[in-house]
Scaffold this active site. Structure first.
Site, PDB file in Angstrom:
ATOM      1  N   SER A   1       0.878  -1.167   0.000  1.00  0.00           N
ATOM      2  CA  SER A   1       0.000   0.000   0.000  1.00  0.00           C
ATOM      3  C   SER A   1       0.907   1.205   0.000  1.00  0.00           C
ATOM      4  O   SER A   1       2.061   1.138   0.455  1.00  0.00           O
ATOM      5  CB  SER A   1      -0.891   0.040   1.253  1.00  0.00           C
ATOM      6  OG  SER A   1      -1.536   1.305   1.398  1.00  0.00           O
TER       7      SER A   1
ATOM      8  N   LYS B   1       1.893  -1.967   7.533  1.00  0.00           N
ATOM      9  CA  LYS B   1       2.393  -2.010   6.157  1.00  0.00           C
ATOM     10  C   LYS B   1       3.850  -1.579   6.076  1.00  0.00           C
ATOM     11  O   LYS B   1       4.610  -2.093   5.244  1.00  0.00           O
ATOM     12  CB  LYS B   1       1.515  -1.127   5.269  1.00  0.00           C
ATOM     13  CG  LYS B   1       0.086  -1.641   5.105  1.00  0.00           C
ATOM     14  CD  LYS B   1       0.055  -3.000   4.422  1.00  0.00           C
ATOM     15  CE  LYS B   1      -1.353  -3.434   4.061  1.00  0.00           C
ATOM     16  NZ  LYS B   1      -1.380  -4.712   3.311  1.00  0.00           N
TER      17      LYS B   1
ATOM     18  N   TYR C   1      -2.752   0.735  10.735  1.00  0.00           N
ATOM     19  CA  TYR C   1      -2.694   0.079   9.427  1.00  0.00           C
ATOM     20  C   TYR C   1      -1.367   0.407   8.737  1.00  0.00           C
ATOM     21  O   TYR C   1      -0.667  -0.484   8.233  1.00  0.00           O
ATOM     22  CB  TYR C   1      -3.879   0.543   8.584  1.00  0.00           C
ATOM     23  CG  TYR C   1      -3.870   0.072   7.151  1.00  0.00           C
ATOM     24  CD1 TYR C   1      -4.300  -1.205   6.808  1.00  0.00           C
ATOM     25  CD2 TYR C   1      -3.452   0.923   6.122  1.00  0.00           C
ATOM     26  CE1 TYR C   1      -4.315  -1.629   5.487  1.00  0.00           C
ATOM     27  CE2 TYR C   1      -3.461   0.514   4.800  1.00  0.00           C
ATOM     28  CZ  TYR C   1      -3.894  -0.762   4.494  1.00  0.00           C
ATOM     29  OH  TYR C   1      -3.895  -1.180   3.177  1.00  0.00           O
TER      30      TYR C   1
END
Length: 285
Positions: free
Chosen positions: A142, A159, A155
């Site tokens: 991402s 990542k 999040y």
């Protein structure tokens, strides 16, 4: 007249989180490219349905279970003479809001699925690929893995961990002389999948709407090209990767620009609401 025989798959590909959204799109694109694809997901019924048009090969898989990942890798390796050629770590979850608003269980689950789960898949695949001295692990990261994303802090942290693990593991492979075993990271901008369908009014999700809203099919097409030609890190679109890396290099400037970033994200949410109308599951065009 009999339809022309489909060319035999050159190897097997495993895709995690493949019951819907980006995972299903990647599986379909790989299938069209000639791969024999094993679709896996935590939801056994949903992934079985998704696998139906693609050859019907699916397995329930909780990526947090390292032993289960190893079993899937072994099954895939025994499927064809060329063995396991590609493992795509796509499974991921998102929670939005300031980091202190998530309870310990939520934080743990995000890290366990997005980071540790992908580590489990990577290592399970490499256990099969390293003795054969060839293979490719493709980790869907991402843009949040390249820069801190306000409102998606936990999040983004998961990542970032996956990106560091992937590049470091690739370096480890090269250190021991394995030139034909690859680890690639695909870092797309926001993707119009069920992960974002209910985020059009979520102030914590504005970071996902600040740039180009991508279709799963566009990202899947890039994943297929990356499977053919491995690269350590690929951002989609490329200009967004350059943009967020610049912000990451100058955190004081990034913090000063935060009001503008949030305003851009809110505008992106409004644009997407106009595009999809009352049905957020409608495909993004």
């Amino acid at each position: 007249m009999r339809p022309p025989a489909r060319e035999p798959a050159r190897a097997v590909a495993v895709v995690t989180g493949a019951a819907g959204g980006l995972g299903r799109a990647i599986a379909a694109a790989l299938h069209s490219d000639g791969w024999d694809v094993l679709l896996t997901d935590l939801d056994a019924d949903a992934v079985r349905a998704a696998a139906g048009p693609l050859g019907g090969w699916s397995r329930a898989l909780d990526v947090r279970d390292a032993a289960a990942c190893a079993d899937v890798a072994a099954e895939a390796a025994g499927r064809a003479a060329d063995g396991l050629g590609l493992w795509v770590n796509n499974a991921g979850i998102l929670a939005t809001g300031p980091s202190w608003t998530h309870d310990a269980a939520t934080r743990r689950r995000i890290v366990e699925v997005n980071a540790l789960g992908a580590m489990n898949g990577t290592l399970a695949a490499l256990d099969v690929m390293r003795p054969r001295r060839r293979g490719h692990v493709l980790n869907v990261v991402s843009l949040a893995g390249l820069v801190a994303a306000p409102g998606e802090t936990v999040y983004a942290a998961s990542k970032h961990a996956l990106l560091a693990f992937s590049i470091g593991t690739l370096a480890d492979l090269r250190t021991v002389g394995l030139r034909d075993v690859h680890v690639s990271c695909l870092c797309p901008d926001g993707i119009w999948t069920p992960m974002l369908h209910d985020r059009l009014a979520d102030p914590g999700a504005v970071a996902s709407f600040t740039g180009a809203m991508l279709s799963p099919e566009r990202v899947a097409a890039r994943a297929v090209r990356l499977a053919r030609r491995p690269r350590p890190v690929v951002s989609l679109p490329r200009w967004r990767g350059a943009q967020v890396r610049l912000l990451d290099a100058f955190p004081r400037i990034a913090l000063a620009l935060l009001p503008a970033v949030r305003a851009a994200g809110r505008a992106g949410q409004r644009r997407q609401r106009r595009r999809v109308g009352p049905d957020p599951s409608r495909p993004h065009l």
